[in-house]
Write a protein that holds these residues in place. Structure first.
Motif, PDB file in Angstrom:
ATOM      1  N   VAL A  50       3.149 -22.625   7.756  1.00 51.80           N
ATOM      2  CA  VAL A  50       3.951 -21.863   8.738  1.00 51.80           C
ATOM      3  C   VAL A  50       4.909 -22.472   9.614  1.00 51.80           C
ATOM      4  O   VAL A  50       5.954 -22.058  10.006  1.00 51.80           O
ATOM      5  CB  VAL A  50       2.836 -21.239   9.576  1.00 51.80           C
ATOM      6  N   GLU A  54       8.718 -21.625   9.794  1.00 47.81           N
ATOM      7  CA  GLU A  54       9.303 -21.410  11.188  1.00 47.81           C
ATOM      8  C   GLU A  54      10.393 -22.176  11.548  1.00 47.81           C
ATOM      9  O   GLU A  54      11.700 -21.541  11.960  1.00 47.81           O
ATOM     10  CB  GLU A  54       8.132 -21.360  12.441  1.00 47.81           C
ATOM     11  N   LYS A  55      10.501 -23.410  11.378  1.00 49.20           N
ATOM     12  CA  LYS A  55      11.391 -24.299  11.530  1.00 49.20           C
ATOM     13  C   LYS A  55      12.891 -24.100  10.701  1.00 49.20           C
ATOM     14  O   LYS A  55      13.975 -24.047  10.997  1.00 49.20           O
ATOM     15  CB  LYS A  55      11.209 -25.791  11.597  1.00 49.20           C
ATOM     16  N   VAL A  59      12.242 -18.396  12.433  1.00 50.58           N
ATOM     17  CA  VAL A  59      11.304 -17.175  12.806  1.00 50.58           C
ATOM     18  C   VAL A  59       9.891 -17.731  13.419  1.00 50.58           C
ATOM     19  O   VAL A  59      10.090 -18.708  13.448  1.00 50.58           O
ATOM     20  CB  VAL A  59      10.908 -16.236  11.709  1.00 50.58           C
ATOM     21  N   LYS A  60       9.376 -16.751  14.222  1.00 48.14           N
ATOM     22  CA  LYS A  60       8.279 -17.008  14.622  1.00 48.14           C
ATOM     23  C   LYS A  60       7.229 -16.132  14.087  1.00 48.14           C
ATOM     24  O   LYS A  60       7.318 -15.091  13.946  1.00 48.14           O
ATOM     25  CB  LYS A  60       8.276 -16.667  16.450  1.00 48.14           C
ATOM     26  N   MET A  61       6.033 -17.038  13.606  1.00 50.35           N
ATOM     27  CA  MET A  61       5.024 -16.173  13.041  1.00 50.35           C
ATOM     28  C   MET A  61       3.835 -16.012  14.042  1.00 50.35           C
ATOM     29  O   MET A  61       3.374 -17.146  14.674  1.00 50.35           O
ATOM     30  CB  MET A  61       4.575 -16.763  11.670  1.00 50.35           C
ATOM     31  N   LYS A  82      10.476 -10.544   8.252  1.00 50.68           N
ATOM     32  CA  LYS A  82      10.792 -11.016   9.603  1.00 50.68           C
ATOM     33  C   LYS A  82      12.197 -11.234   9.718  1.00 50.68           C
ATOM     34  O   LYS A  82      12.809 -10.759  10.555  1.00 50.68           O
ATOM     35  CB  LYS A  82      10.060 -12.425   9.831  1.00 50.68           C
TER      36      LYS A  82
END
Length: 87
Positions: A50, A54-55, A59-61, A82
């Motif tokens: 995750v 994200e990096k 995106v942000k989960m 996303k």
């Protein structure tokens, strides 16, 4: 406006990211390979996936979405959603 059927996520790039995160060969990460039963991914490794996603994709989960990190296809679907929402 043209019909854009280009996928939002490059699966080969994502496959490499996941393989690196869980320290397996890229050939071991099939589209529907179950991370837990086939690759022995634990919660810490799932979190690593995750964080890297994200990096890489900006995106942000949510923590609740961690449970859906079960296969390459599942991660690609979550990530595509996303990225589409952000577009």
């Amino acid at each position: 406006m043209s019909d854009n059927t280009e996928p939002l996520v490059d699966k080969d790039e994502l496959r490499q990211l996941i393989a690196d995160a869980v320290d397996v060969g890229v050939e071991e990460v099939g589209d529907d390979t179950d991370f837990v039963s086939e690759l022995e991914v634990d919660s810490l490794m799932a979190l690593e996936i995750v964080v890297r996603v994200e990096k890489q994709y900006g995106v942000k989960m949510q923590e609740s979405e961690l449970k859906s990190v079960t296969s390459l296809d599942a991660v690609a679907e979550l990530l595509s959603g996303k990225l589409a929402a952000r577009a």
